[in-house]
Every structure is written in C-alpha cells, then in structure tokens.
Design a protein around this motif. Structure first.
Motif: not given
Length: 183
Positions: A55-72
C-alpha cells in the motif's frame, strides 16, 4: 423485563448494518441499491480489503512516484465507476508485506480500462491509501454480481459466464488464461 430489553438490544445489534453508507456508480450514474444488495456489496468490499499486498502508506517504494498521488487518484475515482462504502465500524486490513491499517471507508474501482476490478483505496481518518493485490476472489464476486451485469460492459458478462462456481455459488479460482486482472 430487564432481560427482555437486553435480549432485544442484542438481536438488534446482531442485525446492525455493516455499513453506514454504500453507493455504486456505473456508467456515469449512481445506481439505486436494495438493502440486501447494499449489505452484499459492503460485505464483499470488506472481504476484498481484509488482506492486500503493498500500500502507498507502508510500502511507497512499490508505487514509485505515484505513491504521492493517492489522494488525487481517490478524487478521480469518486467521479468514475466505483463502489464506495463507509463502514459502520472500522476494521483492519493486513498487508502481505507486513503492517496493518485501519479502514473506515473503501473505494473500489470498476470499469477501469486496464483492470477488471480496481484500483482499491481505503480511508481512515484523513489518511487515504491505495492498495494493490487485494482479495482476488471477493473482487471477482463483486464485479460478477448478477444485479450489476446490466450496468457493466459486455466484457464483465463474458467473464462472468466463464467462471466456475462451487456448490454454494461462490467463484473458485479461475485458470490463468481466463483470470481477469484486479488491482
């Protein structure tokens, strides 16, 4: 008399709804839902999200830069085809990679061009988190509910027709050649 009131309260509590709010948007329209369908959708959403992968909160490396765009992405999905559930009581989702998160609201995508079901998001408090690899069979059950088929594209009906079911009517794991992609 006191026992009767306590017994009645227990019965009413046992029948309490799993969700405070359930909304389903398909093909650009909010669909009316019967109480039974609302409860089934809430149950499947909870089953889908109980165990996920990264998940983007605990495993942001699995999402790359997109980990920071979950809210959008959450906001865009609200306007698209999706199931939204606000649970009456929060529950915990567990990641296969380690860690747990509280869940008080779920947002599950449908009719996505690349996914049969997904993307999957949760919210607890103000934290919005995107999840990958959530419960595959409950996701398929959700997308293959008979009540949803008239509102979904033909590829959903075609997939539903090919899936095998057990004696209780639940989908069994499909072979890889017909398994649709879920988040």
């Amino acid at each position: 008399m006191k026992r009767l009131l306590v017994g009645a309260a227990l019965v009413l509590g046992a029948q309490a709804a799993l969700a405070d709010e359930v909304s389903l948007r398909l093909g650009g329209k909010e669909l009316p839902l019967s109480p039974a369908l609302r409860e089934r959708l809430a149950t499947l959403a909870q089953e889908t999200l109980r165990h996920c992968g990264p998940n983007t909160a605990q495993h942001p490396g699995n999402f790359g830069r997109s980990a920071f765009g979950a809210e959008q992405r959450w906001q865009r999905l609200l306007e698209g085809s999706r199931l939204r559930v606000r649970f009456a009581e929060p529950f915990v989702t567990e990641s296969h990679l380690g860690g747990t998160r509280g869940v008080s609201e779920a947002l599950i995508g449908l009719e996505h061009e690349e996914l049969f079901v997904g993307p999957d998001f949760t919210r607890h408090g103000t934290a919005i988190v995107e999840h990958l690899q959530c419960g595959y069979l409950p996701s398929l059950e959700l997308a293959c509910l008979a009540e949803l088929q008239p509102h979904l594209p033909a590829r959903y009906r075609a997939t539903r027709a090919r899936l095998e079911r057990d004696a209780s009517g639940r989908i069994v794991m499909p072979p890889p050649d017909i398994a649709p992609s879920c988040s």
